[in-house]
Design an enzyme around this catalytic site. Structure first.
Site, mmCIF file in Angstrom:
data_model
loop_
_atom_site.group_PDB
_atom_site.id
_atom_site.type_symbol
_atom_site.label_atom_id
_atom_site.label_comp_id
_atom_site.label_asym_id
_atom_site.label_seq_id
_atom_site.Cartn_x
_atom_site.Cartn_y
_atom_site.Cartn_z
ATOM 1 N N CYS A 112 -69.222 19.940 7.856
ATOM 2 C CA CYS A 112 -69.896 21.177 8.304
ATOM 3 C C CYS A 112 -71.215 21.425 7.571
ATOM 4 C CB CYS A 112 -68.974 22.372 8.150
ATOM 5 S SG CYS A 112 -67.444 22.206 9.060
ATOM 6 N N HIS A 247 -73.187 28.936 7.548
ATOM 7 C CA HIS A 247 -72.270 28.166 8.392
ATOM 8 C C HIS A 247 -71.273 29.135 9.029
ATOM 9 C CE1 HIS A 247 -69.471 25.387 9.916
ATOM 10 N NE2 HIS A 247 -68.593 25.503 8.949
ATOM 11 N N ASN A 277 -66.014 27.564 14.827
ATOM 12 C CA ASN A 277 -66.670 26.706 13.839
ATOM 13 C C ASN A 277 -67.067 25.388 14.519
ATOM 14 O OD1 ASN A 277 -67.246 24.872 11.811
ATOM 15 N ND2 ASN A 277 -65.604 25.543 10.461
HETATM 16 O O1 UT7 Z 1 -66.122 24.510 7.702
HETATM 17 C C1 UT7 Z 1 -65.086 24.736 6.802
HETATM 18 C C2 UT7 Z 1 -63.851 24.749 7.625
HETATM 19 N N1 UT7 Z 1 -62.787 25.532 7.193
HETATM 20 C C3 UT7 Z 1 -62.805 26.854 6.895
HETATM 21 O O2 UT7 Z 1 -63.782 27.513 6.808
HETATM 22 C C4 UT7 Z 1 -61.459 27.479 6.685
HETATM 23 C C5 UT7 Z 1 -61.414 28.499 5.600
HETATM 24 N N2 UT7 Z 1 -60.157 29.177 5.643
HETATM 25 C C6 UT7 Z 1 -59.891 30.170 6.539
HETATM 26 O O3 UT7 Z 1 -60.748 30.520 7.335
HETATM 27 C C7 UT7 Z 1 -58.565 30.859 6.477
HETATM 28 O O4 UT7 Z 1 -57.842 30.370 5.362
HETATM 29 C C8 UT7 Z 1 -57.716 30.687 7.763
HETATM 30 C C9 UT7 Z 1 -58.338 31.469 8.904
HETATM 31 C C10 UT7 Z 1 -57.571 29.238 8.158
HETATM 32 C C11 UT7 Z 1 -56.322 31.256 7.522
HETATM 33 O O5 UT7 Z 1 -56.416 32.609 7.118
HETATM 34 P P1 UT7 Z 1 -55.597 33.129 5.856
HETATM 35 O O6 UT7 Z 1 -55.869 34.550 5.715
HETATM 36 O O7 UT7 Z 1 -55.902 32.233 4.698
HETATM 37 O O8 UT7 Z 1 -54.123 32.959 6.361
HETATM 38 P P2 UT7 Z 1 -52.922 32.164 5.685
HETATM 39 O O9 UT7 Z 1 -53.054 30.706 5.888
HETATM 40 O O10 UT7 Z 1 -52.691 32.677 4.293
HETATM 41 O O11 UT7 Z 1 -51.724 32.704 6.547
HETATM 42 C C12 UT7 Z 1 -51.309 34.080 6.515
HETATM 43 C C13 UT7 Z 1 -50.183 34.240 7.508
HETATM 44 C C14 UT7 Z 1 -49.071 33.186 7.330
HETATM 45 O O12 UT7 Z 1 -47.844 33.781 7.654
HETATM 46 P P3 UT7 Z 1 -46.832 34.261 6.494
HETATM 47 O O13 UT7 Z 1 -46.554 33.038 5.693
HETATM 48 O O14 UT7 Z 1 -47.609 35.303 5.721
HETATM 49 O O15 UT7 Z 1 -45.672 34.788 7.258
HETATM 50 C C15 UT7 Z 1 -49.434 32.150 8.369
HETATM 51 O O16 UT7 Z 1 -48.304 31.408 8.764
HETATM 52 O O17 UT7 Z 1 -50.675 34.078 8.826
HETATM 53 C C16 UT7 Z 1 -49.953 33.033 9.484
HETATM 54 N N3 UT7 Z 1 -50.866 32.335 10.372
HETATM 55 C C17 UT7 Z 1 -51.092 32.714 11.639
HETATM 56 N N4 UT7 Z 1 -50.575 33.713 12.372
HETATM 57 C C18 UT7 Z 1 -51.021 33.842 13.633
HETATM 58 C C19 UT7 Z 1 -51.655 31.265 10.094
HETATM 59 N N5 UT7 Z 1 -52.377 30.921 11.178
HETATM 60 C C20 UT7 Z 1 -52.033 31.814 12.141
HETATM 61 C C21 UT7 Z 1 -52.453 31.979 13.471
HETATM 62 N N6 UT7 Z 1 -51.909 33.012 14.167
HETATM 63 N N7 UT7 Z 1 -53.352 31.178 14.056
#
Ligand code: UT7
Length: 320
Positions: A112, A247, A277
């Site tokens: 990215c 980005h 993204n």
């Molecule tokens: O170019 C670089 C590319 N990558 C990035 O920029 C990614 C950077 N990271 C992020 O943007 C975030 O970490 C994400 C958007 C990927 C995830 O957000 P988060 O706030 O870090 O969520 P998390 O992984 O901590 O998950 C929180 C909860 C979990 O459930 P529990 O364990 O709290 O019950 C996940 O299982 O949200 C759940 N979850 C979802 N729920 C609904 C994770 N993905 C989803 C989803 N829909 N798509």
């Protein structure tokens, strides 16, 4: 001598995939995706469209805007991590399709942050007088490498291409400073493990795997670090910035850093709600839209900052 952008172009696939569409294939919902990422919809290529297919149209538009004949190009650099083949490079495919018969061509791999790495590389060739006209492209079709059953990744990415034409500047405008960084020890947090020489048969799969939380922490840290570093190199301050084009990965990353740095909302360009993204294409696509919307004027200071797999980060300070 400075390197100046004289033409910008971008290209998107037609197919729109909304959050509601994703609700039908993974356990997710529009509300979660919007509040956790800011994304409402993204564009997805069909099976037969490759990264170079997207890139060629963006490049043609940038050359048209620059009023430059492809034969006048000395070099083509493509930032991509989803090239058509392991080899030849996407840049060589573009060179052939554009008829840029006098140009050297190569790809850079910084995911990215690929556009910032490519732009920085191109700038060196112009500043040291080696080349006069360089085409820089950021293009990716990462949706082809998504596991559509993994809700942690499939909601995030979209496909696109963006391009700029750089030439020698005869005035004060152009790239004032560039800053690049790699933290390879964090590389496993965002990886396409299959298909390379470690696993040519893709026993570890052909999909992007990501530790979202770790990438998020890295992004928040280096976005701020990169903006400060590139401004310091240019001998400028945050109050001098007219527009930040970060980005387009997650509005929470962008909002957190802009707020911390005291950048008003109107000074930060965001279009990720429409495209998700788009990896290396994200910044040139946003730059093209910002220009079309009249958000960049002559004399403005524009900061571009990208981060991604590697893990990598790069920023450029540009006097428009
Ligand atoms: O170019 C670089 C590319 N990558 C990035 O920029 C990614 C950077 N990271 C992020 O943007 C975030 O970490 C994400 C958007 C990927 C995830 O957000 P988060 O706030 O870090 O969520 P998390 O992984 O901590 O998950 C929180 C909860 C979990 O459930 P529990 O364990 O709290 O019950 C996940 O299982 O949200 C759940 N979850 C979802 N729920 C609904 C994770 N993905 C989803 C989803 N829909 N798509």
């Amino acid at each position: 001598m400075k390197a100046k952008i004289i033409g910008v172009g971008s290209n998107l696939p037609k197919k729109v995939v909304t959050n509601a569409d994703l609700e039908k294939i993974v356990e997710t919902n529009d509300e979660w995706i919007k509040t956790r990422t800011g994304i409402c919809e993204r564009r997805v290529t069909d099976y037969d469209t490759s990264t170079s297919d997207l890139a060629i149209k963006a490049a043609e538009k940038a050359l048209q805007a620059a009023k430059l004949d492809p034969e006048k190009l000395d070099l083509i650099i493509v930032g991509t991590t989803s090239s058509d083949y392991l080899f030849p490079s996407t840049a060589c495919i573009l060179q052939s399709k554009l008829g840029a018969k006098n140009a050297a061509a190569f790809d850079v791999s910084a995911a990215c942050a690929g556009f910032n790495f490519a732009l920085t590389t191109a700038t060196q060739y112009i500043e040291n007088g080696t080349y006069q006209n360089v085409l820089v492209v950021g293009a990716d079709t990462l949706t082809k490498y998504l596991d559509w059953t993994d809700r942690g990744t499939c909601i995030l990415f979209g496909d696109a291409a963006g391009a700029v034409v750089l030439t020698q500047s005869s005035d004060d405008s152009g790239v004032l400073a560039s800053w690049l960084k790699a933290e390879g020890q964090l590389g496993d947090n965002l990886i396409m493990p299959g298909g390379g020489s470690r696993d040519p048969e893709q026993r570890h799969g052909r999909f992007i795997t990501m530790n979202g939380k770790e990438v998020f922490k890295f992004a928040v840290r280096v976005l701020e670090e990169s903006i400060k570093a590139v401004l310091q190199k240019a001998n400028l301050e945050i109050k001098d910035v007219n527009l930040l084009i970060p980005h387009q990965a997650n509005t929470r990353i962008i909002d957190h850093v802009s707020k911390k740095m005291g950048l008003a909302k109107e000074k930060v360009f965001v279009n990720l709600h429409k495209y998700g993204n788009t990896s290396a294409a994200s910044i040139p696509l946003a730059l093209d839209e910002a220009l079309a919307a009249g958000q960049i004027k002559k004399g403005d200071l524009v900061i571009l900052s990208g981060f991604g797999a590697g893990l990598t980060c790069g920023a450029n300070a540009i006097r428009w």
